[in-house]
Design a protein around this motif. Sequence first.
Motif, PDB file in Angstrom:
ATOM      1  N   GLU A 189     -14.036  17.699  36.796  1.00 16.23           N
ATOM      2  CA  GLU A 189     -14.811  16.861  35.717  1.00 16.23           C
ATOM      3  C   GLU A 189     -16.039  17.604  35.352  1.00 16.23           C
ATOM      4  O   GLU A 189     -16.683  17.542  34.325  1.00 16.23           O
ATOM      5  N   THR A 190     -16.805  18.250  36.567  1.00 21.22           N
ATOM      6  CA  THR A 190     -17.899  18.940  36.523  1.00 21.22           C
ATOM      7  C   THR A 190     -17.745  20.209  35.409  1.00 21.22           C
ATOM      8  O   THR A 190     -18.888  20.283  34.539  1.00 21.22           O
ATOM      9  N   ALA A 191     -16.749  20.852  35.510  1.00 20.83           N
ATOM     10  CA  ALA A 191     -16.567  21.955  34.343  1.00 20.83           C
ATOM     11  C   ALA A 191     -16.629  21.404  32.976  1.00 20.83           C
ATOM     12  O   ALA A 191     -17.120  21.874  32.254  1.00 20.83           O
ATOM     13  N   VAL A 192     -15.722  20.398  32.696  1.00 21.54           N
ATOM     14  CA  VAL A 192     -15.594  19.515  31.517  1.00 21.54           C
ATOM     15  C   VAL A 192     -16.901  19.082  31.050  1.00 21.54           C
ATOM     16  O   VAL A 192     -17.372  19.580  29.851  1.00 21.54           O
ATOM     17  N   ARG A 193     -17.829  18.552  31.809  1.00 26.48           N
ATOM     18  CA  ARG A 193     -18.884  17.850  31.352  1.00 26.48           C
ATOM     19  C   ARG A 193     -19.946  19.044  31.220  1.00 26.48           C
ATOM     20  O   ARG A 193     -20.731  18.948  30.604  1.00 26.48           O
ATOM     21  N   THR A 194     -19.930  20.045  31.823  1.00 27.75           N
ATOM     22  CA  THR A 194     -20.573  21.355  31.623  1.00 27.75           C
ATOM     23  C   THR A 194     -20.660  21.842  30.254  1.00 27.75           C
ATOM     24  O   THR A 194     -21.441  22.273  29.655  1.00 27.75           O
ATOM     25  N   VAL A 195     -19.256  21.959  29.827  1.00 27.04           N
ATOM     26  CA  VAL A 195     -18.912  22.638  28.485  1.00 27.04           C
ATOM     27  C   VAL A 195     -19.516  21.768  27.572  1.00 27.04           C
ATOM     28  O   VAL A 195     -20.024  21.828  26.311  1.00 27.04           O
ATOM     29  N   GLU A 196     -19.283  20.368  27.813  1.00 26.99           N
ATOM     30  CA  GLU A 196     -19.723  19.388  26.655  1.00 26.99           C
ATOM     31  C   GLU A 196     -21.225  19.390  26.495  1.00 26.99           C
ATOM     32  O   GLU A 196     -21.749  19.424  25.499  1.00 26.99           O
ATOM     33  N   ALA A 197     -21.819  19.522  27.658  1.00 29.16           N
ATOM     34  CA  ALA A 197     -23.447  19.645  27.450  1.00 29.16           C
ATOM     35  C   ALA A 197     -23.888  20.877  27.159  1.00 29.16           C
ATOM     36  O   ALA A 197     -24.634  20.986  25.880  1.00 29.16           O
ATOM     37  N   GLY A 198     -22.909  22.014  26.950  1.00 31.86           N
ATOM     38  CA  GLY A 198     -23.226  23.253  26.458  1.00 31.86           C
ATOM     39  C   GLY A 198     -23.054  23.093  25.024  1.00 31.86           C
ATOM     40  O   GLY A 198     -23.840  23.684  24.093  1.00 31.86           O
ATOM     41  N   CYS A 199     -22.322  22.457  24.659  1.00 36.47           N
ATOM     42  CA  CYS A 199     -21.853  22.247  23.049  1.00 36.47           C
ATOM     43  C   CYS A 199     -22.982  21.454  22.299  1.00 36.47           C
ATOM     44  O   CYS A 199     -23.259  21.568  21.392  1.00 36.47           O
ATOM     45  N   ARG A 200     -23.499  20.471  23.306  1.00 38.69           N
ATOM     46  CA  ARG A 200     -24.669  19.594  22.685  1.00 38.69           C
ATOM     47  C   ARG A 200     -26.090  20.024  22.760  1.00 38.69           C
ATOM     48  O   ARG A 200     -26.841  19.373  22.190  1.00 38.69           O
ATOM     49  N   ALA A 201     -26.164  21.164  23.519  1.00 39.77           N
ATOM     50  CA  ALA A 201     -27.430  21.579  23.785  1.00 39.77           C
ATOM     51  C   ALA A 201     -28.141  22.367  22.445  1.00 39.77           C
ATOM     52  O   ALA A 201     -27.434  22.531  21.497  1.00 39.77           O
ATOM     53  N   PRO A 202     -29.325  22.244  22.591  1.00 35.51           N
ATOM     54  CA  PRO A 202     -30.103  22.841  21.375  1.00 35.51           C
ATOM     55  C   PRO A 202     -29.784  24.415  21.385  1.00 35.51           C
ATOM     56  O   PRO A 202     -29.877  25.066  22.401  1.00 35.51           O
ATOM     57  N   GLY A 203     -29.617  24.823  20.166  1.00 36.87           N
ATOM     58  CA  GLY A 203     -29.386  26.157  20.047  1.00 36.87           C
ATOM     59  C   GLY A 203     -27.707  26.646  20.085  1.00 36.87           C
ATOM     60  O   GLY A 203     -27.517  27.824  19.876  1.00 36.87           O
ATOM     61  N   ALA A 204     -27.006  25.586  20.158  1.00 33.59           N
ATOM     62  CA  ALA A 204     -25.510  25.650  20.293  1.00 33.59           C
ATOM     63  C   ALA A 204     -25.151  25.901  18.870  1.00 33.59           C
ATOM     64  O   ALA A 204     -25.889  25.407  17.872  1.00 33.59           O
ATOM     65  N   GLY A 205     -23.891  26.801  18.688  1.00 33.42           N
ATOM     66  CA  GLY A 205     -23.518  26.863  17.385  1.00 33.42           C
ATOM     67  C   GLY A 205     -23.047  25.684  16.706  1.00 33.42           C
ATOM     68  O   GLY A 205     -22.660  24.585  17.350  1.00 33.42           O
ATOM     69  N   ARG A 206     -23.245  25.529  15.250  1.00 35.76           N
ATOM     70  CA  ARG A 206     -22.633  24.466  14.533  1.00 35.76           C
ATOM     71  C   ARG A 206     -21.333  24.159  14.601  1.00 35.76           C
ATOM     72  O   ARG A 206     -20.911  22.834  14.969  1.00 35.76           O
ATOM     73  N   SER A 207     -20.363  25.167  14.819  1.00 31.62           N
ATOM     74  CA  SER A 207     -18.852  24.772  14.983  1.00 31.62           C
ATOM     75  C   SER A 207     -18.516  24.052  16.253  1.00 31.62           C
ATOM     76  O   SER A 207     -18.019  23.073  16.396  1.00 31.62           O
ATOM     77  N   VAL A 208     -19.360  24.860  17.345  1.00 35.11           N
ATOM     78  CA  VAL A 208     -18.847  23.956  18.824  1.00 35.11           C
ATOM     79  C   VAL A 208     -19.454  22.745  18.866  1.00 35.11           C
ATOM     80  O   VAL A 208     -19.162  22.028  19.851  1.00 35.11           O
ATOM     81  N   ALA A 209     -20.677  22.105  18.324  1.00 32.83           N
ATOM     82  CA  ALA A 209     -21.299  20.906  18.156  1.00 32.83           C
ATOM     83  C   ALA A 209     -20.392  19.835  17.900  1.00 32.83           C
ATOM     84  O   ALA A 209     -20.615  18.931  18.372  1.00 32.83           O
TER      85      ALA A 209
END
Length: 535
Positions: free
Chosen positions: A129-149
Amino acid sequence: MRIGLVTEGGYPYAAGETGLWCDRLVRGLPRHEFELYALSRSAGQEARGLLPLPGHVIRVRTAAPWAPGDDGRTYSRRERRRFTAGFEDLVRGICADGPEAAASFAAGLYELAALAREQGGMYAALRSETAVRTVEAGCRAPGAGRSVATARVPDLLEFVDALERMLRPLSLDWYEDPGLGAVDVCHAAAGGLAALPGLLAKRFFGVPLLVTEYGVALRTHYLEHGGDDRPALRALLAAFHGRLAGEIYAAADLLTPGNAHARRWQERCGAPRERLRTVYPGMEADRFAAVGEDPDRGDPDTLVWIGRVEPAKDLIGLLHAFAEVRRAAPDTRLRIFATAAVPGYLADCRSLAAQLFPDEAADARTVGENPVSFEEIGGPETPAPADAYGAGRIVLLSSVIEGFPLTLAEAMFCGRATVSTDVGAVREVIGGTGLVVPPRNPRALADACLALLRDPERAQRLGAAGRARALELFTVEQNAAAFEDGYQLLLARGSARPDGEVPFERPAEARVPGHWTTPTWAPPVTPAPDPEAAA
């Protein structure tokens, strides 16, 4: 020297994409020792077994990244923190668009590789679950690409699952001595995941890395996943492959694209020009010698097409072009030889051919025959590819997408004139020895065919020129010689070992068993006693 050859889904498996050129390379360099490291792609491929290998292949290691690799290891609290930090760097490099994303991706990749090498347990950690939450946080982080958000939970779960499979080479036991860490040169037979073990061998053991790409792995990924209707998942996967390609190109000591088309892709992804050296694939000219040297250049009224029947080859456009040819030259035939086929597309092509060209007969008592035939290589009439090329005087290529056109090179070995579409490395391969037309233009393709049908002497001159060019550029001998030069260049240049070891500090003779500095017949030398020590 000892060369570690890394492949994915190919050599030394009997059913593999890179089997032919890798086998020719290994057999063409009998003076060197080879260690083979192969990633299989399916259980069926492994069930078919391995090809017969020459004696100078001293070790074969295989792995099945398609199969789950749970080692039962779980991390302690400290190891979990280390995994989380490395995985956050990796995800940040995938999701972000800024200039620091590539460095973050590389740092995370190597940290996870070091953890997998020391502790294992990567399978469970990447599926947590840690891996999934980390990817989710990366997609929502400032500077993330518009498509992955815009990624949703199903996208995140599928991406993490795919990421775990793609990172399985980190957990292989290929790197310790004896393994990739002890070879003189590591040669990755493709980019992408096939080059990942070589990347780690260079990182942790300083082994010089050579990467060959006859088909650019990143381009292949784009073509295979371009129709995915989930833009967020597509963007995440494309970003991973793009970052991995960039790191491979930056770290490799020598890159050998198979043509200028692949070279342009590599340069666009950041490959340094000074490390690029084009090496054309090598083919066995002897297989086509009988057809190429035969003064009878095949049936003058027959056009030949050879390849895999799939939408990228645009056989629909070819059939429409042949309809134009038939109107001007009614006696012309088209023979299509399928090396493989997409069943639905092949059925569509057969149906269109039946509509465009109803069966014709010379008189009321003769059985009708369609001027377009769909055949397979290996039957009584065409037991080998050379027989298929020899069936006509002109060989066609109608693709809308192409890398290195092997069928064109084989047609040139057979001394056949070619008419092809201007895609991929077509112009580079034929080099003015054939006619080139725009893709998706049946009228231009038909006009070029008619020009050669009406001028057989020109077709013969082009065929002879094409054969001379193929013998100069695309033989096994030139391919093996080019790679041997690359190996020697890397070995002479050396590589910075992480432990400070000096290249050539351990001579090659040290591998020879026995006392190589003293003849076996000589008596052992006893050192004289030291008089001062005796006093």
